[in-house]
Each structure stands twice: as structure tokens, then as C-alpha cells.
Write a protein that holds these residues in place. Structure first.
Motif, PDB file in Angstrom:
ATOM      1  N   GLU A 162       0.826  -1.210   0.000  1.00 51.11           N
ATOM      2  CA  GLU A 162       0.000   0.000   0.000  1.00 51.11           C
ATOM      3  C   GLU A 162       0.861   1.261   0.000  1.00 51.11           C
ATOM      4  O   GLU A 162       0.352   2.363  -0.183  1.00 51.11           O
ATOM      5  N   HIS A 163       2.161   1.104   0.201  1.00 51.28           N
ATOM      6  CA  HIS A 163       3.080   2.238   0.231  1.00 51.28           C
ATOM      7  C   HIS A 163       3.847   2.327  -1.093  1.00 51.28           C
ATOM      8  O   HIS A 163       3.957   1.337  -1.821  1.00 51.28           O
ATOM      9  N   PRO A 164       4.373   3.494  -1.419  1.00 53.37           N
ATOM     10  CA  PRO A 164       5.174   3.613  -2.641  1.00 53.37           C
ATOM     11  C   PRO A 164       6.378   2.674  -2.612  1.00 53.37           C
ATOM     12  O   PRO A 164       6.897   2.345  -1.545  1.00 53.37           O
ATOM     13  N   VAL A 165       6.808   2.266  -3.793  1.00 57.12           N
ATOM     14  CA  VAL A 165       7.980   1.401  -3.886  1.00 57.12           C
ATOM     15  C   VAL A 165       9.202   2.184  -3.411  1.00 57.12           C
ATOM     16  O   VAL A 165       9.484   3.276  -3.921  1.00 57.12           O
ATOM     17  N   PRO A 166       9.942   1.669  -2.433  1.00 60.27           N
ATOM     18  CA  PRO A 166      11.141   2.381  -1.960  1.00 60.27           C
ATOM     19  C   PRO A 166      12.162   2.564  -3.081  1.00 60.27           C
ATOM     20  O   PRO A 166      12.258   1.751  -4.005  1.00 60.27           O
ATOM     21  N   ALA A 167      12.920   3.633  -2.983  1.00 61.27           N
ATOM     22  CA  ALA A 167      13.902   3.935  -4.027  1.00 61.27           C
ATOM     23  C   ALA A 167      15.082   2.979  -3.988  1.00 61.27           C
ATOM     24  O   ALA A 167      15.673   2.667  -5.020  1.00 61.27           O
ATOM     25  N   ARG A 168      15.427   2.508  -2.803  1.00 60.89           N
ATOM     26  CA  ARG A 168      16.591   1.619  -2.661  1.00 60.89           C
ATOM     27  C   ARG A 168      16.432   0.797  -1.392  1.00 60.89           C
ATOM     28  O   ARG A 168      15.677   1.160  -0.491  1.00 60.89           O
ATOM     29  N   ALA A 169      17.177  -0.305  -1.347  1.00 60.06           N
ATOM     30  CA  ALA A 169      17.184  -1.126  -0.141  1.00 60.06           C
ATOM     31  C   ALA A 169      17.848  -0.358   0.999  1.00 60.06           C
ATOM     32  O   ALA A 169      18.812   0.378   0.792  1.00 60.06           O
ATOM     33  N   GLY A 170      17.313  -0.530   2.197  1.00 57.33           N
ATOM     34  CA  GLY A 170      17.856   0.207   3.332  1.00 57.33           C
ATOM     35  C   GLY A 170      18.298  -0.661   4.479  1.00 57.33           C
ATOM     36  O   GLY A 170      18.747  -0.140   5.506  1.00 57.33           O
ATOM     37  N   ALA A 171      18.147  -1.968   4.349  1.00 57.23           N
ATOM     38  CA  ALA A 171      18.503  -2.855   5.455  1.00 57.23           C
ATOM     39  C   ALA A 171      18.892  -4.225   4.920  1.00 57.23           C
ATOM     40  O   ALA A 171      18.567  -4.586   3.780  1.00 57.23           O
ATOM     41  N   THR A 172      19.590  -4.961   5.758  1.00 59.13           N
ATOM     42  CA  THR A 172      19.989  -6.316   5.414  1.00 59.13           C
ATOM     43  C   THR A 172      19.284  -7.304   6.330  1.00 59.13           C
ATOM     44  O   THR A 172      18.717  -6.930   7.372  1.00 59.13           O
ATOM     45  N   LEU A 173      19.370  -8.565   5.969  1.00 55.22           N
ATOM     46  CA  LEU A 173      18.762  -9.603   6.799  1.00 55.22           C
ATOM     47  C   LEU A 173      19.332  -9.600   8.218  1.00 55.22           C
ATOM     48  O   LEU A 173      18.604  -9.823   9.192  1.00 55.22           O
TER      49      LEU A 173
END
Length: 265
Positions: free
Chosen positions: A71-82
């Protein structure tokens, strides 16, 4: 001053195997929940004052969070790792508790889980592996988020089995992914090579700063089975309890890793 211990490279997971693992473990949970008698929903669990009703509602919440993220916009880039995910999960505990209780009070847990599973299969699983979704601690790919859902499903399958006395199967790949991620989190938080953690048949990691062995049998070895490791890593049992029950073996003067546990609670 000795050089800082090098952290291990992040492990890669096969996205197709992870998808199959989540689907299979979810099916096992659904079958178990369908078989619950109405009175069993009021049984206590080892999760504070949650009953089975709240536990099942929580599974719906964690699985449904992926669909809600759409429901949120697609993030521009990954911000976290597993490896950052467990720390973020711990910080969200109070909010999760509140939402879980609200869901449990407003819905029949079994019906809610069925609806959530259907939505997951219809809306989430068709997405590409590299689709970014908003999450805590930051945007992550669907492939990585599905690994975290393996962890949630496996850990709470064990909680559900403990509360109801019912034997619930564990999908081998889901159990493997959960074991490996939690072992890697330990290696990330306690980097080093003085202790070898063995969780056969799924994981072996080096951890804890100190003298590093290069050949032969390591001087400090901890070995246990996957479920005991998962319970240790998530606070379902303590290091002392596992040692007392002979569920974990530890040799060497540096092999007491109890101070690093739990990793996720």
C-alpha cells in the motif's frame, strides 16, 4: 591493538526454495489451527500473557504485513539487510503486541489466518524476488523478507506446538533458513574465530573474538540441534537450561556463548 574481527559475508538464500518453504510451513500451521477445539484458543503460551488466540493472530499480522507494505510507494533503494532485521523486530515489540491483541479481539483467529494466507498467495507470491518493500529497519527485497517470514513461521510453529501439545511438522527448508539466519546473526554480533557454533545439518559459523584456529579441531566448540538453537536464539530457553538438559554441548574455556543470547525475543 589487535585488528577488529572480520564479520562474515552475508549468506545468500535461494529465492525459489524460500518461497516454497514459506508456503509449506504456512500450510502446516493452517492445518494445526484448523484442528484446534474452541477451548484451545484460550490456552496459555510461553509468550507472556498471550493465549493461543493472540499467537495465531500474530502469525496473521506478520504474514499480512507484506501485503500491507504494497500500500506504500515502492522504496527507491534497499535500506537494510537480513542481519539487521532481528534488532529492528525487538524494538517494535510494544506496537506489535497492541496490534496483535486488537486483531485477536476482533476476528476469529482461524478464519483470519485463512484469509491472510489466501491474500499472501494471491498478492505477494506473484511479485518478483527483487521487488522492494517498506519494512523495519528499512526497505528490503521480497526475497529477503520471505526469509524473515520463514523465521516467524518456524519460531511460532514451535510456540503453537508447545502450547497445544500438538506435533506440527517443520518444513526442512524453512527450518534450515531459520537456523542459518540466527547463526549468522550471532556471528555478526560477536565477530571472531575463537568459537565454532555447529548446528547440524544446517549451519556452522565462527564467532567470538579471540585466538583463531586455522586447522584441526577448534579449541572452543558449541554444538546443538536446530530447534534447541532456535529456542536459545529467541529466548524460548536459556543457555543454563539447555546445558542442564544436555541439549547443547560446549567445550573449551571460551565456549560459553550464553551472554550473547537471545538474539531475537
Amino acid at each position: 591493538m589487535p585488528p577488529a574481527a572480520r564479520k562474515p559475508r552475508p549468506r545468500r538464500y535461494d529465492p525459489q526454495k524460500t518461497r516454497a518453504a514459506v508456503t509449506a510451513q504456512l500450510a502446516h500451521v493452517q492445518e494445526a489451527v484448523r484442528a484446534l477445539a474452541p477451548g484451545q484458543l484460550a490456552l496459555p503460551t510461553r509468550l507472556g500473557d498471550w493465549t493461543v488466540r493472540e499467537l495465531v493472530a500474530h502469525l496473521s499480522l506478520t504474514l499480512g504485513s507484506l501485503a500491507r507494505a504494497l500500500e506504500h510507494p515502492v522504496p527507491a533503494r534497499a535500506g537494510a539487510t537480513l542481519l539487521e532485521w532481528p534488532s529492528a523486530a525487538a524494538g517494535l515489540a510494544s506496537g506489535i503486541d497492541e496490534r496483535t491483541r486488537a486483531l485477536a479481539a476482533a476476528h476469529d483467529p482461524a478464519a483470519l489466518l485463512e484469509r491472510t494466507a489466501a491474500e499472501f498467495a494471491e498478492v505477494v507470491l506473484p511479485l518478483p524476488d527483487d521487488r522492494l518493500l517498506a519494512s523495519r529497519p528499512g526497505a528490503m527485497t521480497l526475497a529477503d523478507l520471505l526469509v524473515t517470514r520463514c523465521v516467524e513461521l518456524v519460531v511460532h510453529t514451535d510456540d503453537l506446538a508447545a502450547a497445544t501439545g500438538r506435533e506440527i511438522p517443520f518444513d526442512r527448508q524453512a527450518l534450515a533458513a531459520t537456523t542459518r539466519l540466527l547463526a549468522d546473526v550471532l556471528a555478526d554480533r560477536a565477530p571472531g574465530g575463537s568459537v565454532e557454533l555447529r548446528v547440524p545439518p544446517f549451519a556452522v559459523v565462527q564467532c567470538v573474538a579471540g585466538p583463531k584456529h586455522t586447522r584441526g579441531t577448534p579449541p572452543n566448540v558449541v554444538e546443538t540441534d536446530p530447534l534447541t538453537w532456535i529456542r536459545l536464539a529467541t529466548g524460548r530457553t536459556t543457555w543454563a537450561e539447555a546445558r542442564e538438559a544436555a541439549a547443547v554441548s560446549a567445550s573449551g574455556e571460551r565456549s560459553d556463548i550464553g551472554g550473547y543470547l537471545p538474539l531475537l525475543s
